[in-house]
Scaffold this active site. Sequence first.
Site, short mmCIF file in Angstrom:
data_model
loop_
_atom_site.label_atom_id
_atom_site.label_comp_id
_atom_site.label_asym_id
_atom_site.label_seq_id
_atom_site.Cartn_x
_atom_site.Cartn_y
_atom_site.Cartn_z
N LYS A 50 -6.59 6.03 -0.91
CA LYS A 50 -7.96 6.56 -1.01
C LYS A 50 -8.08 7.60 -2.11
CE LYS A 50 -10.47 4.86 2.47
NZ LYS A 50 -11.72 4.11 2.26
N LYS A 108 -7.27 -12.27 4.75
CA LYS A 108 -8.73 -12.17 4.83
C LYS A 108 -9.34 -11.74 3.51
CE LYS A 108 -10.99 -11.40 9.22
NZ LYS A 108 -11.32 -10.45 10.29
N LYS A 112 -0.83 -15.74 -0.62
CA LYS A 112 -0.60 -15.32 0.76
C LYS A 112 -1.90 -15.42 1.57
CE LYS A 112 0.12 -10.98 3.12
NZ LYS A 112 1.18 -10.52 3.95
#
Length: 334
Positions: free
Chosen positions: A117, A208, A205
């Site tokens: 972040k 999502k 891979k």
Amino acid sequence: MGMIKKTLLTGVKPTGMPHVGNFLGAIRPALALAEQESYNSFLFIADYHSLTHVHKAEELRQMTYEVAATWLALGLDPEKSVFYRQSDVPEVFELNWILACFSPKGLLNRAHAYKAKLQDNQEAGRSDPDYGVNMGLFTYPLLMAADILLFSADQVPVGEDQVQHLEIARDIAQKFNNNYGPLLKVPEFLVQKESKLVPGLDGRKMSKSYGNTIPLFVPSNRLRKLVMKIKTDSSPPEAPKDPNDSLIFTLYREFASAEEVDSFADHYRRGISWGEAKEALYQVMDRTLSEPRARYEELMADTRQVDQLLLSGAERARPLAQSKLKELRKAIGL
Ligand code: TRP
């Protein structure tokens, strides 16, 4: 002679219906471990961990049911494993605070998710380095340490991305123990090679974030359509093919018997059309998934069943948690 069982514990963060990659890389191996007689196993849904980023009530509730129903459908035995929702065991939060008082802030500063972040913010040229960071995200590893240490877990199966969190849990336990004596079991981690690299539809891979997944419990006809989308090359049907260089084959071997795999490999070498190969893959996947799919649908249609199972798991977990806390409170002078 009684055997001393080791405690196996793992948490699953609700993220919606798991996909085939989650199943092969994480769920199936964890269930195989949990079944071993040499373990007392604890498996829980880490719903409070999802609260760091899921701020829609209906979404969190739905995702929690989906993940719980998935594990049950795939054979998790709630009699054998203690299966519960983290939020049903509030003792976790008392330990969370105790641990916080033994966690140098710098330790959490170094956690990967937090550092990612900071880096995003820097790259975006933001003046606030902590922009978008809530304290839940920052202290995520602490809550995870509490999950683990509360039940004196010996072994914790996790994906590679969670190894740092386990190291943090070990660190904190040791700091506490240095001060009060060996009250917290220092856990070991069992890394599940998620990087067994279950390929997705496009060969990367299965993930999502790449949008290349096969969700585990889509209806049979949808499953077939997805399998038909797996990327292949343009070699003609009769051309001999290398099974070890085929996404279809890689997936097939996870669902088929050893003999089936051998004969499928033969068929590749003799020449197989991609359509035929995909059909065969679909067949073995559907065979494996159809029963769990039906069970999943049944559970999702009656989530009270799921609630009940989870609550009775929490009822088994809480007395253990309470006795651990009693011991700790005494040790710290409360
Ligand atoms: N952080 C883990 C994940 O994202 C989930 C988790 C929460 C967990 N608490 C845990 C895993 C305790 C193992 C042990 O996958």
